[in-house]
Scaffold this active site. Structure first.
Site, PDB file in Angstrom:
ATOM      1  N   ARG A 130      29.057  51.591  46.166  1.00 50.32           N
ATOM      2  CA  ARG A 130      30.352  52.208  46.962  1.00 50.32           C
ATOM      3  C   ARG A 130      30.885  51.039  47.930  1.00 50.32           C
ATOM      4  NH1 ARG A 130      27.300  56.723  46.970  1.00 50.32           N
ATOM      5  NH2 ARG A 130      28.050  58.258  45.091  1.00 50.32           N
ATOM      6  N   LYS A 160      42.718  41.963  47.991  1.00 51.30           N
ATOM      7  CA  LYS A 160      43.272  42.468  46.553  1.00 51.30           C
ATOM      8  C   LYS A 160      41.894  42.049  45.601  1.00 51.30           C
ATOM      9  CE  LYS A 160      48.092  43.214  46.380  1.00 51.30           C
ATOM     10  NZ  LYS A 160      49.310  42.942  45.509  1.00 51.30           N
ATOM     11  N   GLU A 173      52.490  27.966  45.079  1.00 52.11           N
ATOM     12  CA  GLU A 173      52.309  29.133  45.838  1.00 52.11           C
ATOM     13  C   GLU A 173      52.529  28.881  47.410  1.00 52.11           C
ATOM     14  OE1 GLU A 173      51.857  32.266  45.191  1.00 52.11           O
ATOM     15  OE2 GLU A 173      51.218  32.208  43.089  1.00 52.11           O
ATOM     16  N   LYS A 191      50.198  34.517  54.871  1.00 56.17           N
ATOM     17  CA  LYS A 191      49.726  35.817  54.170  1.00 56.17           C
ATOM     18  C   LYS A 191      49.078  36.690  55.235  1.00 56.17           C
ATOM     19  CE  LYS A 191      47.528  37.468  50.191  1.00 56.17           C
ATOM     20  NZ  LYS A 191      47.151  37.258  48.809  1.00 56.17           N
ATOM     21  N   GLU A 246      50.621  46.989  50.303  1.00 55.35           N
ATOM     22  CA  GLU A 246      51.691  46.687  49.589  1.00 55.35           C
ATOM     23  C   GLU A 246      52.642  47.803  49.399  1.00 55.35           C
ATOM     24  OE1 GLU A 246      51.023  43.939  46.578  1.00 55.35           O
ATOM     25  OE2 GLU A 246      53.120  44.665  45.548  1.00 55.35           O
ATOM     26  N   ARG A 273      54.576  43.571  52.109  1.00 58.44           N
ATOM     27  CA  ARG A 273      53.873  42.598  51.100  1.00 58.44           C
ATOM     28  C   ARG A 273      54.310  42.284  50.121  1.00 58.44           C
ATOM     29  NH1 ARG A 273      47.077  43.186  50.583  1.00 58.44           N
ATOM     30  NH2 ARG A 273      46.840  41.398  49.445  1.00 58.44           N
ATOM     31  N   ASN A 292      55.501  38.531  46.395  1.00 58.22           N
ATOM     32  CA  ASN A 292      55.819  38.367  45.073  1.00 58.22           C
ATOM     33  C   ASN A 292      57.167  37.648  44.519  1.00 58.22           C
ATOM     34  OD1 ASN A 292      53.630  40.106  43.986  1.00 58.22           O
ATOM     35  ND2 ASN A 292      54.667  41.776  44.888  1.00 58.22           N
ATOM     36  N   HIS A 318      57.495  35.977  41.216  1.00 57.25           N
ATOM     37  CA  HIS A 318      56.605  36.572  40.142  1.00 57.25           C
ATOM     38  C   HIS A 318      56.951  37.468  39.097  1.00 57.25           C
ATOM     39  CE1 HIS A 318      53.871  34.698  43.063  1.00 57.25           C
ATOM     40  NE2 HIS A 318      52.767  35.311  42.839  1.00 57.25           N
ATOM     41  N   HIS A 357      55.462  36.559  35.909  1.00 58.60           N
ATOM     42  CA  HIS A 357      54.689  37.467  35.094  1.00 58.60           C
ATOM     43  C   HIS A 357      55.215  37.637  33.671  1.00 58.60           C
ATOM     44  CE1 HIS A 357      52.574  39.217  38.967  1.00 58.60           C
ATOM     45  NE2 HIS A 357      51.927  38.427  38.415  1.00 58.60           N
ATOM     46  N   HIS A 409      49.273  30.031  36.548  1.00 64.03           N
ATOM     47  CA  HIS A 409      50.080  31.323  37.244  1.00 64.03           C
ATOM     48  C   HIS A 409      51.113  30.315  38.391  1.00 64.03           C
ATOM     49  CE1 HIS A 409      50.897  34.830  39.187  1.00 64.03           C
ATOM     50  NE2 HIS A 409      50.480  34.400  40.463  1.00 64.03           N
TER      51      HIS A 409
HETATM   52  N1  LIG Z   1      43.624  38.682  44.494  1.00 63.40           N
HETATM   53  C1  LIG Z   1      44.887  38.201  44.845  1.00 63.40           C
HETATM   54  O1  LIG Z   1      45.605  38.380  45.923  1.00 63.40           O
HETATM   55  C2  LIG Z   1      45.235  37.143  43.917  1.00 63.40           C
HETATM   56  C3  LIG Z   1      46.557  36.346  44.165  1.00 63.40           C
HETATM   57  C4  LIG Z   1      46.893  35.410  43.325  1.00 63.40           C
HETATM   58  C5  LIG Z   1      46.066  35.104  42.343  1.00 63.40           C
HETATM   59  N2  LIG Z   1      45.082  35.725  41.933  1.00 63.40           N
HETATM   60  C6  LIG Z   1      44.027  35.681  40.696  1.00 63.40           C
HETATM   61  O2  LIG Z   1      43.539  34.364  40.834  1.00 63.40           O
HETATM   62  C7  LIG Z   1      43.289  33.869  39.592  1.00 63.40           C
HETATM   63  C8  LIG Z   1      43.594  32.565  39.304  1.00 63.40           C
HETATM   64  O3  LIG Z   1      42.752  31.799  40.347  1.00 63.40           O
HETATM   65  P1  LIG Z   1      42.857  30.370  40.074  1.00 63.40           P
HETATM   66  O4  LIG Z   1      44.174  29.537  39.863  1.00 63.40           O
HETATM   67  O5  LIG Z   1      41.860  29.539  41.251  1.00 63.40           O
HETATM   68  O6  LIG Z   1      42.194  29.938  38.683  1.00 63.40           O
HETATM   69  P2  LIG Z   1      40.547  29.918  38.318  1.00 63.40           P
HETATM   70  O7  LIG Z   1      39.603  30.683  39.196  1.00 63.40           O
HETATM   71  O8  LIG Z   1      40.411  30.185  36.933  1.00 63.40           O
HETATM   72  O9  LIG Z   1      40.154  28.332  38.603  1.00 63.40           O
HETATM   73  C9  LIG Z   1      40.649  27.478  37.865  1.00 63.40           C
HETATM   74  C10 LIG Z   1      39.624  26.217  37.302  1.00 63.40           C
HETATM   75  O10 LIG Z   1      39.221  25.481  38.086  1.00 63.40           O
HETATM   76  C11 LIG Z   1      37.784  25.338  38.342  1.00 63.40           C
HETATM   77  N3  LIG Z   1      37.636  25.190  39.632  1.00 63.40           N
HETATM   78  C12 LIG Z   1      37.476  25.901  40.731  1.00 63.40           C
HETATM   79  N4  LIG Z   1      37.277  25.261  41.844  1.00 63.40           N
HETATM   80  C13 LIG Z   1      37.024  23.899  41.377  1.00 63.40           C
HETATM   81  C14 LIG Z   1      36.667  22.713  42.073  1.00 63.40           C
HETATM   82  N5  LIG Z   1      36.637  22.815  43.456  1.00 63.40           N
HETATM   83  N6  LIG Z   1      36.456  21.525  41.377  1.00 63.40           N
HETATM   84  C15 LIG Z   1      36.689  21.475  40.104  1.00 63.40           C
HETATM   85  N7  LIG Z   1      36.776  22.798  39.292  1.00 63.40           N
HETATM   86  C16 LIG Z   1      37.186  23.991  40.024  1.00 63.40           C
HETATM   87  C17 LIG Z   1      37.527  26.839  37.826  1.00 63.40           C
HETATM   88  O11 LIG Z   1      36.267  26.714  37.159  1.00 63.40           O
HETATM   89  C18 LIG Z   1      38.477  26.870  36.715  1.00 63.40           C
HETATM   90  O12 LIG Z   1      37.993  26.188  35.439  1.00 63.40           O
HETATM   91  C19 LIG Z   1      44.002  35.004  38.516  1.00 63.40           C
HETATM   92  O13 LIG Z   1      43.270  35.805  37.857  1.00 63.40           O
HETATM   93  C20 LIG Z   1      44.863  35.579  39.298  1.00 63.40           C
HETATM   94  O14 LIG Z   1      45.144  37.004  39.001  1.00 63.40           O
HETATM   95  C21 LIG Z   1      44.683  36.801  42.904  1.00 63.40           C
END
Ligand SMILES: NC(=O)c1ccc[n+]([C@@H]2O[C@H](COP(=O)([O-])OP(=O)(O)OC[C@H]3O[C@@H](n4cnc5c(N)ncnc54)[C@H](O)[C@@H]3O)[C@@H](O)[C@H]2O)c1
Length: 370
Positions: A127, A149, A191, A233, A243, A247, A251, A254, A258, A271
């Protein structure tokens, strides 16, 4: 930490926490985690993936051990497909097998995929257990690691299963960006541009003036952009944690973004790249309904284009994009709220834009006229 270390406070009453940003911050993970998790936490489980763990796992582990934590490590798959309930189940099983307790903590070491998954596991296991985010992509450092999130994907849609669960601390080391593929760095920069456009003209200007230094991975420049993005942020999330209002401005770009990701089955765009197209489209919609001067609207598109060429969209069909937009999670009572700029540094939320205007802007995007 070094004199250049920066701290951003996220003020959410008893869920408040600090974001520590510094070149070399990974070495401070143990001390930061100890201060955030308290003396009672004996063990921490590092959740990461093989690639990130290969670069930074040992360093983080050593620092945690020096601060008196016993460490366990659980590696998950890489890539968006790994952000699934199946991966969460494996992590839960790992924690159960190791008799993980309510007072133990989780360390999320990786990009947004690892952060969202590990945060979701932390939100749900027993939990809810404490966790610390160590984001290693630019996107995760300025966006996904802050705000609480957490989610996994469902076969029917991204991020549909999740929880709000704030980390106890966020540790950001811009030096981790040195091993990040260039395309991922750029994806994160869209971003950062977003924060400038929705909130802070000075940040937008700083980014445009310092793009050379960004791509040369200049520590001071990256730290400034990361800190300012986190501050924005944090300010938005503090005002509206779940949100229901403000918040939503995060987006910006987005809705179309999306839709572009969905119609290409999440394969073509990072993304941030999809958001880049989305921000351009939103600037055109805002211009068409007369809420932004054309020169400002153009400046937004130019700041997106300055990051480099975006993946092609000219083979995509506008009816499909419009249909995907209509399925957006944010649609309420049949109305699609759009985040539209009124200047570089300010946006409004509008749900009264005529479909013909949206259609025309999407068509311009898909025919590469903007
Ligand atoms: N929670 C939130 O508020 C929020 C906001 C925006 C996006 N997201 C989520 O984030 C995700 C995307 O995250 P991302 O863009 O970081 O992609 P990711 O986590 O897939 O990372 C991208 C690639 O880079 C590699 N990598 C990471 N750090 C590295 C480093 N320092 N050196 C070498 N390689 C490295 C990873 O292994 C991966 O292959 C999506 O699932 C999206 O939905 C969440």
């Amino acid at each position: 930490m070094s004199s250049q270390s920066q701290r951003v406070h996220v003020a959410l009453d008893e869920r408040s926490y600090d974001i520590s940003i510094a070149d070399g911050a990974l070495k401070q993970t143990g001390d930061i985690a100890r201060a955030a998790l308290g003396k009672k936490t004996r063990r921490v489980a590092i959740i990461s993936n093989p690639r990130v763990y290969g670069h930074y796992g040992k360093l983080v582990e050593k620092s945690l051990k020096q601060a008196g934590f016993a460490t366990l490590t659980h590696l998950m798959g890489d890539g968006e497909r790994a952000k699934s309930i199946r991966t969460a189940e494996r992590a839960w099983a790992f924690l159960i097998a190791n008799r993980f307790e309510r007072s133990d903590g989780i360390i999320a070491l990786g990009g947004g995929v690892v952060g969202d998954l590990a945060g979701f596991v932390a939100a749900t296991f027993l939990r809810g257990v404490n966790y610390v985010q160590i984001p290693t992509t630019l996107l995760a450092q300025i966006d996904s690691s802050v705000g609480g999130k957490t989610a996994v994907n469902h076969p029917l849609g991204k991020n549909l299963i999740g929880a709000f669960h704030q980390p106890r601390a966020v540790v950001i080391d811009p030096q981790t960006l040195h091993t990040l593929p260039r395309r991922e760095l750029r994806a994160g920069m869209y971003e950062a541009v977003k924060y400038g456009v929705i909130w802070d003209r000075a940040l937008a200007d700083f980014i445009q003036t310092n793009l050379g230094k960004v791509f040369a991975l200049d520590g001071e420049t990256l730290t400034h952009i990361i800190r300012r993005s986190c501050e924005i942020k944090a300010e938005v999330v503090t005002t509206d944690e779940r949100e229901s209002g403000l918040r939503r401005i995060l987006n910006f770009g987005h809705t179309v973004g999306h839709a572009l990701e969905a119609v290409t089955a999440y394969r073509r765009f990072k993304h941030g790249e999809a958001v880049g197209h989305g921000m351009k489209c939103a600037s055109v919609i805002a211009e068409k309904i007369g809420i932004i001067p054309p020169a400002e609207s153009l400046a937004i598109r130019q700041s997106v284009d300055a990051l480099g060429a975006l993946p092609n969209v000219t083979d995509l069909q506008s009816p499909e994009i419009l249909a995907a937009m209509a399925h957006d999670k944010k649609v309420a009572q049949g109305k699609l709220p759009l985040i539209l700029p009124t200047a570089v540094g300010a946006v409004v939320v509008r749900d009264d834009v005529a479909p013909t205007v949206i259609r025309a802007a999407v068509r311009e995007l898909l025919t590469a006229r903007i």
